[in-house]
Structure formats: structure tokens, C-alpha cells
Design a protein around this motif. Structure first.
Motif, mmCIF file in Angstrom:
data_model
loop_
_atom_site.group_PDB
_atom_site.id
_atom_site.type_symbol
_atom_site.label_atom_id
_atom_site.label_comp_id
_atom_site.label_asym_id
_atom_site.label_seq_id
_atom_site.Cartn_x
_atom_site.Cartn_y
_atom_site.Cartn_z
ATOM 1 N N PHE A 287 31.424 33.609 38.339
ATOM 2 C CA PHE A 287 30.664 34.676 38.992
ATOM 3 C C PHE A 287 31.607 35.687 39.647
ATOM 4 O O PHE A 287 31.446 36.901 39.496
ATOM 5 N N ALA A 288 32.610 35.186 40.366
ATOM 6 C CA ALA A 288 33.505 36.073 41.107
ATOM 7 C C ALA A 288 34.395 36.898 40.186
ATOM 8 O O ALA A 288 34.694 38.066 40.475
ATOM 9 N N ALA A 289 34.823 36.323 39.064
ATOM 10 C CA ALA A 289 35.771 37.015 38.192
ATOM 11 C C ALA A 289 35.118 38.087 37.340
ATOM 12 O O ALA A 289 35.748 39.096 37.022
ATOM 13 N N GLY A 290 33.864 37.880 36.955
ATOM 14 C CA GLY A 290 33.284 38.815 36.009
ATOM 15 C C GLY A 290 31.879 39.276 36.298
ATOM 16 O O GLY A 290 31.601 40.478 36.358
ATOM 17 N N LYS A 291 30.978 38.350 36.458
ATOM 18 C CA LYS A 291 29.574 38.736 36.571
ATOM 19 C C LYS A 291 29.326 39.604 37.802
ATOM 20 O O LYS A 291 28.632 40.621 37.723
ATOM 21 N N GLU A 292 29.902 39.227 38.931
ATOM 22 C CA GLU A 292 29.679 39.994 40.158
ATOM 23 C C GLU A 292 30.220 41.421 40.053
ATOM 24 O O GLU A 292 29.482 42.382 40.318
ATOM 25 N N PRO A 293 31.496 41.638 39.657
ATOM 26 C CA PRO A 293 31.967 43.024 39.548
ATOM 27 C C PRO A 293 31.238 43.820 38.472
ATOM 28 O O PRO A 293 31.040 45.032 38.620
ATOM 29 N N ALA A 294 30.808 43.165 37.386
ATOM 30 C CA ALA A 294 30.078 43.884 36.342
ATOM 31 C C ALA A 294 28.754 44.412 36.863
ATOM 32 O O ALA A 294 28.379 45.567 36.621
ATOM 33 N N VAL A 295 28.031 43.569 37.610
ATOM 34 C CA VAL A 295 26.736 43.990 38.155
ATOM 35 C C VAL A 295 26.934 45.022 39.265
ATOM 36 O O VAL A 295 26.196 46.012 39.345
ATOM 37 N N LYS A 296 27.939 44.831 40.100
ATOM 38 C CA LYS A 296 28.185 45.772 41.202
ATOM 39 C C LYS A 296 28.502 47.171 40.691
ATOM 40 O O LYS A 296 28.030 48.170 41.238
ATOM 41 N N GLY A 297 29.338 47.258 39.644
ATOM 42 C CA GLY A 297 29.681 48.560 39.104
ATOM 43 C C GLY A 297 28.467 49.280 38.539
ATOM 44 O O GLY A 297 28.275 50.476 38.775
ATOM 45 N N ALA B 267 41.465 23.848 39.927
ATOM 46 C CA ALA B 267 40.455 24.886 40.139
ATOM 47 C C ALA B 267 41.088 26.276 40.132
ATOM 48 O O ALA B 267 40.514 27.228 39.590
ATOM 49 N N ASP B 268 42.274 26.409 40.732
ATOM 50 C CA ASP B 268 42.986 27.696 40.721
ATOM 51 C C ASP B 268 43.354 28.089 39.292
ATOM 52 O O ASP B 268 43.246 29.265 38.907
ATOM 53 N N LEU B 269 43.766 27.111 38.513
ATOM 54 C CA LEU B 269 44.162 27.373 37.133
ATOM 55 C C LEU B 269 42.952 27.785 36.300
ATOM 56 O O LEU B 269 43.018 28.742 35.512
ATOM 57 N N PHE B 270 41.839 27.110 36.477
ATOM 58 C CA PHE B 270 40.634 27.482 35.737
ATOM 59 C C PHE B 270 40.172 28.886 36.147
ATOM 60 O O PHE B 270 39.765 29.687 35.302
ATOM 61 N N SER C 234 31.328 27.587 38.307
ATOM 62 C CA SER C 234 30.389 28.709 38.288
ATOM 63 C C SER C 234 30.768 29.753 39.332
ATOM 64 O O SER C 234 30.584 30.958 39.111
ATOM 65 N N LYS C 235 31.324 29.324 40.452
ATOM 66 C CA LYS C 235 31.776 30.287 41.463
ATOM 67 C C LYS C 235 32.909 31.150 40.906
ATOM 68 O O LYS C 235 32.943 32.365 41.126
ATOM 69 N N ALA C 236 33.835 30.530 40.181
ATOM 70 C CA ALA C 236 34.941 31.285 39.588
ATOM 71 C C ALA C 236 34.419 32.259 38.543
ATOM 72 O O ALA C 236 34.859 33.414 38.477
#
Length: 222
Positions: A145-155, A75-78, A141-143
Motif C-alpha cells: 500500500f505504501a509503495a504504490g497504491k497510496e501514492p497512485a491514488v493520492k496523485g 520485511a525491509d527487504l520485501f 500489505s502495508k508495504a
């Protein structure tokens, strides 16, 4: 009299991690990048479930001890693979944090970077993998969301909030909702057809301009 059957062997455990708490390690040989590249290739070829840490170690190639020193589990690697895929979009400032400049030009530039991100060869295949395997492995899906979708929407939401605070958009509008609706208006006609492998049926410029009209309103209409 026959001797009792031997118990089955215990599952293989990861090699013990080296104690690096007081000795930070520099990846002078590019080992992390090599492992990540091998993992990305295997995930896309065999899926998440079909990729083992042993296979990644062999493909890198590195020892299992080295692999687990860099990534404690699959999971860490993915997560690292997803983080790298999004990094081209999220590492540089996505959008101004203050309400400066022409909002229409700012949003056009944001969408231009987003469409460049979509065009990268691993982005859509990795999303398809997440969609296919997340019901069995929700950590995927958590990875994502956390890596891209969340920061993109927050910005984007922070920029829209700045426009509201400066009085350049009407008070009382929810910046998070505006950001989500704007991205939906872009992705529904231009992104999801690519994910599904069907032709895009809309003119990209027209779709982007109408999405910007939707979030900025008539005061900023072109």
C-alpha cells in the motif's frame, strides 16, 4: 552420575551493523540491486515465509553482514522489492498537479501508464504473494500500500481536486472517492481477471472511456 544436559543454542542473531552514521556508503558495486534481485526471485519461487535471509545472502551472493548492512530484516527487504516493482509507475510524475489540458486526455494517459505497469512480469505475481501471505504477515500489505497504491491514488485525487477547484468538475465531490471509484471502474474489468488468471471479457478502450465518463460526467463525455 551424568552431567546435566547442555542448554539449546540461542537463535542466530543478525551480524552487528557497521557504524555508518558518519560515513555514508556508496553502493559502487551494485550490491543493493543484486540483493534485491535475488530476494525478488526467491520470494516469487518460495513465498515470503519460505524465504530466509540466509538464502538471500547465498543467492546474491553476499556475506550475511553485507546483507544486514543493506537491509536490517526480511520485511525491509520485501518492502524494497515492492518499492522497485512500483517505481516504474510512481517515480515519474503520474498526472499533472494542476488542472491543465484536456482532462479526458490526461486520464487516458494515466490509464495507459497503469496498464503498462500491470504488464511488467513481477507486478501481478507479487500482488498474488501479498494476498496469499498477508493474513500471516500484515507487513506485506502495508508495504504494498505504501509503495504504490497510496501514492497512485493520492496523485489522481490531487488532480481531480484541482479540477473541482477550477470549476471544471462540480463542487462538493470528494476527490479521494472519485479517484477510488475511477480506479475501481478500470481495474474490475481489466486488472482483476489477470490476477485471477482468467480471460478479460471486456474491450479495454470501451471500459476506459466509460470509466472516464463516470468520473468527468456528461460535460466531458466523448
Amino acid at each position: 552420575m551424568s552431567s546435566p544436559a547442555s542448554p539449546p543454542p540461542a537463535p542466530e542473531a543478525p551480524p552487528p551493523a557497521a557504524d555508518t552514521a558518519t560515513r555514508p556508503r556508496r553502493d559502487t558495486r551494485g550490491t543493493t540491486a543484486r540483493i534485491r534481485a535475488a530476494a525478488r526471485r526467491l520470494f516469487l519461487e518460495k513465498g515470503y515465509e519460505g524465504t530466509s535471509m540466509d538464502a538471500v545472502a547465498a543467492a546474491a551472493p553476499v556475506s550475511k553482514r553485507t546483507l544486514y548492512q543493506h537491509f536490517p530484516g526480511k520485511a525491509d527487504l520485501f518492502g524494497a522489492v515492492i518499492d522497485e516493482a512500483w517505481s516504474h509507475f510512481t517515480r515519474a510524475p503520474l498526472i499533472p498537479s494542476e488542472a491543465t489540458g484536456d482532462p479526458r486526455a490526461v486520464l487516458r494517459a494515466y490509464v495507459a501508464r497503469l496498464t503498462e505497469h500491470w504488464a511488467r512480469p513481477d507486478v501481478i505475481p507479487l500482488l498474488r504473494l501479498v494476498i496469499a501471505e498477508a493474513p500471516r504477515f500484515p507487513e506485506l500489505s502495508k508495504a504494498y500500500f505504501a509503495a504504490g497504491k497510496e501514492p497512485a491514488v493520492k496523485g489522481l485525487a490531487a488532480y481531480l481536486a484541482a479540477l473541482v477547484a477550477e470549476g471544471r468538475l462540480p463542487a462538493g465531490r470528494d476527490p479521494q472517492l472519485m479517484a477510488a471509484q475511477f480506479l475501481g471502474a478500470i481495474k474490475e474489468p481489466l486488472f482483476w481477471p489477470r490476477v485471477l488468471g482468467v480471460p478479460v471479457a471486456f474491450d479495454a478502450t470501451e471500459a476506459v472511456e466509460r470509466a472516464i465518463d463516470g468520473v468527468l460526467g456528461q460535460a466531458w463525455a466523448s
